[in-house]
Design a protein around this motif. Structure first.
Motif, short mmCIF file in Angstrom:
data_model
loop_
_atom_site.label_atom_id
_atom_site.label_comp_id
_atom_site.label_asym_id
_atom_site.label_seq_id
_atom_site.Cartn_x
_atom_site.Cartn_y
_atom_site.Cartn_z
N ALA A 38 -3.10 6.63 9.17
CA ALA A 38 -1.84 7.16 9.70
C ALA A 38 -1.20 8.15 8.72
O ALA A 38 -0.54 9.10 9.13
CB ALA A 38 -0.88 6.00 9.97
N GLN A 39 -1.40 7.94 7.43
CA GLN A 39 -0.78 8.82 6.44
C GLN A 39 -1.69 9.96 6.00
O GLN A 39 -1.24 11.07 5.76
CB GLN A 39 -0.38 7.97 5.21
N TYR A 40 -2.99 9.68 5.88
CA TYR A 40 -3.91 10.66 5.24
C TYR A 40 -4.99 11.19 6.18
O TYR A 40 -5.75 12.06 5.79
CB TYR A 40 -4.57 10.03 4.00
N GLY A 41 -5.09 10.62 7.37
CA GLY A 41 -6.05 11.14 8.35
C GLY A 41 -7.37 10.40 8.37
O GLY A 41 -7.64 9.54 7.53
N ASP A 42 -8.19 10.77 9.35
CA ASP A 42 -9.46 10.07 9.63
C ASP A 42 -10.45 10.10 8.47
O ASP A 42 -11.08 9.10 8.15
CB ASP A 42 -10.16 10.73 10.83
N GLU A 43 -10.58 11.29 7.86
CA GLU A 43 -11.60 11.42 6.83
C GLU A 43 -11.28 10.55 5.62
O GLU A 43 -12.14 9.81 5.12
CB GLU A 43 -11.73 12.89 6.41
N ALA A 44 -10.02 10.62 5.20
CA ALA A 44 -9.60 9.81 4.04
C ALA A 44 -9.76 8.32 4.34
O ALA A 44 -10.22 7.54 3.49
CB ALA A 44 -8.16 10.11 3.67
N ALA A 45 -9.41 7.91 5.56
CA ALA A 45 -9.52 6.50 5.92
C ALA A 45 -10.99 6.08 5.97
O ALA A 45 -11.35 4.99 5.48
CB ALA A 45 -8.85 6.25 7.27
N GLY A 46 -11.81 6.94 6.52
CA GLY A 46 -13.25 6.63 6.62
C GLY A 46 -13.91 6.53 5.26
O GLY A 46 -14.85 5.76 5.07
N ASP A 47 -13.42 7.33 4.31
CA ASP A 47 -14.03 7.36 2.97
C ASP A 47 -13.49 6.28 2.04
O ASP A 47 -14.02 6.09 0.95
CB ASP A 47 -13.76 8.72 2.30
N ALA A 86 -9.22 -3.74 8.43
CA ALA A 86 -9.04 -2.72 9.49
C ALA A 86 -7.58 -2.26 9.50
O ALA A 86 -7.30 -1.06 9.70
CB ALA A 86 -9.44 -3.30 10.84
N HIS A 87 -6.67 -3.18 9.28
CA HIS A 87 -5.25 -2.81 9.25
C HIS A 87 -4.98 -1.84 8.09
O HIS A 87 -4.33 -0.80 8.27
CB HIS A 87 -4.38 -4.07 9.12
N ILE A 88 -5.51 -2.19 6.91
CA ILE A 88 -5.29 -1.31 5.74
C ILE A 88 -5.89 0.07 6.01
O ILE A 88 -5.27 1.10 5.72
CB ILE A 88 -5.92 -1.95 4.47
N ARG A 89 -7.07 0.11 6.60
CA ARG A 89 -7.68 1.40 6.88
C ARG A 89 -6.81 2.19 7.88
O ARG A 89 -6.66 3.41 7.77
CB ARG A 89 -9.11 1.21 7.43
N VAL A 98 0.85 -1.21 0.00
CA VAL A 98 0.00 0.00 0.00
C VAL A 98 0.88 1.25 0.00
O VAL A 98 0.64 2.20 -0.76
CB VAL A 98 -0.96 -0.02 1.21
N LYS A 99 1.91 1.24 0.82
CA LYS A 99 2.80 2.41 0.88
C LYS A 99 3.48 2.64 -0.47
O LYS A 99 3.53 3.76 -0.97
CB LYS A 99 3.87 2.19 1.96
N ALA A 100 4.02 1.56 -1.05
CA ALA A 100 4.77 1.70 -2.30
C ALA A 100 3.86 2.11 -3.46
O ALA A 100 4.28 2.83 -4.36
CB ALA A 100 5.47 0.39 -2.62
N GLY A 101 2.62 1.67 -3.42
CA GLY A 101 1.73 1.93 -4.56
C GLY A 101 0.98 3.23 -4.47
O GLY A 101 0.59 3.81 -5.50
N LEU A 102 0.75 3.70 -3.23
CA LEU A 102 -0.20 4.82 -3.07
C LEU A 102 0.34 6.04 -2.31
O LEU A 102 -0.23 7.13 -2.44
CB LEU A 102 -1.47 4.33 -2.34
N PHE A 103 1.36 5.87 -1.49
CA PHE A 103 1.70 6.96 -0.57
C PHE A 103 2.31 8.19 -1.24
O PHE A 103 2.49 9.21 -0.58
CB PHE A 103 2.61 6.45 0.55
N HIS A 104 2.61 8.10 -2.53
CA HIS A 104 3.09 9.31 -3.22
C HIS A 104 1.92 10.19 -3.66
O HIS A 104 2.12 11.28 -4.16
CB HIS A 104 3.92 8.90 -4.45
N LEU A 105 0.69 9.72 -3.46
CA LEU A 105 -0.47 10.47 -3.95
C LEU A 105 -0.84 11.59 -3.00
O LEU A 105 -0.66 11.50 -1.78
CB LEU A 105 -1.67 9.52 -4.11
N SER A 106 -1.44 12.64 -3.56
CA SER A 106 -1.96 13.73 -2.73
C SER A 106 -3.29 13.30 -2.11
O SER A 106 -3.90 12.30 -2.54
CB SER A 106 -2.20 14.97 -3.60
N ASP A 107 -3.77 14.07 -1.14
CA ASP A 107 -5.08 13.79 -0.53
C ASP A 107 -6.17 13.74 -1.60
O ASP A 107 -7.05 12.88 -1.58
CB ASP A 107 -5.46 14.88 0.48
#
Ligand code: PGA
Length: 255
Positions: free
Chosen positions: A198-207, A190-193, A149-158
């Motif tokens: 941790a990286q994008y915050g509650d709202e992004a995780a919830g959505d 739940a782990h992925i969420r 998940v980190k390698a594939g997505l963490f370079h993305l903006s909110d």
């Protein structure tokens, strides 16, 4: 708003006629879905224009693709670009599927470039992750999936992340008939969420919609979808039979 999604991954199956027939059969039994629920159909490339014509005007059934190339255009014989898919009406692109990673040697870096291509071309990404059996047996599946998940997505903006859906597909459950238990699925989702939080915050995780894939069938879909962090499914084998796929859609519609 977190969407519920059931996505069909036809893989390398069905002729053009068989594909058209399957879509017609699905139409006949399709339940009414509310705005937050979507069906995605990802046929092989060759079908995309035909399937797109069949889906024209439908709001709750979207056209998907199973892959795109990591470069914009050029001398890549046999490949298809994200811009081509967009021009054919594709809305969702499945990327990083374990079969692509294994048989076509797609690295995390290649998958990340494909994610960029799909997003630049204003399509949604269904980003696949999931561990092989030996990792599950060693008990290190959470770290393994987190690193994908980190390698594939963490370079993305909110903003970019809003156009991503994650599909957790334990490799040992794909096409094997062996399905993750609801507890295994819920724990990983739940782990992925949590990783997204941790990286994008509650709202992004919830959505974030997180789909389960791997031998999802009419007999287990309702149970899997009832997990708090499971937001639908990415369906292979059972998406090739209208009656089975419709039963899985029904399980989502009932949520
Ligand atoms: P399966 O495939 O439903 O046939 O296990 C799922 C997938 O690979 O997307």
């Amino acid at each position: 708003m977190r969407k519920k999604i059931v996505a069909a991954n036809w893989k390398m199956n069905l002729t053009l006629n068989e594909g058209a027939e399957l879509v017609n059969e699905i139409f006949k039994g399709l339940p009414v879905l509310n705005e937050e629920k979507k069906v995605v159909i990802a046929p092989p490339y060759l079908h995309i224009v035909q399937t797109g014509e069949q889906l024209a005007g439908m709001i709750d059934v979207c056209l998907g693709a199973q892959n795109c190339h990591s470069e914009t255009s050029g001398a890549y014989t046999g490949e298809v670009s994200a811009a081509m898919l967009k021009s054919a009406g594709v809305e969702y692109v499945i990327l990083g599927h374990s079969e692509r990673r294994e048989y076509f040697k797609e690295s995390d870096a290649t998958v990340a470039k494909k994610v960029n291509q799909a997003l630049v071309n204003e399509m949604q990404v269904i980003f696949c992750c999931g561990e092989p059996l030996e990792v599950r047996d060693a008990g290190t599946q959470n770290d393994y999936v987190e690193s994908q998940v980190k390698a594939g997505l963490f370079h993305l903006s909110d903003e970019q992340l809003k156009n991503v859906v994650i599909a957790y597909e334990p490799i040992w459950a794909i096409g094997t008939g062996r399905v993750a238990s609801t507890e295994q699925a819920q724990d990983m989702h739940a782990h992925i969420r949590g990783v997204i939080r941790a990286q994008y915050g509650d709202e992004a995780a919830g959505d974030m919609s997180i789909l389960y894939g791997g031998s999802c069938k009419p007999t287990n879909a309702a149970e899997l979808f009832s997990c708090a962090d499971v937001d639908g499914g990415l369906i292979g084998g059972a998406s090739l039979k209208a009656a089975e796929f419709l039963d899985i859609i029904e399980a989502m519609a009932a949520l």
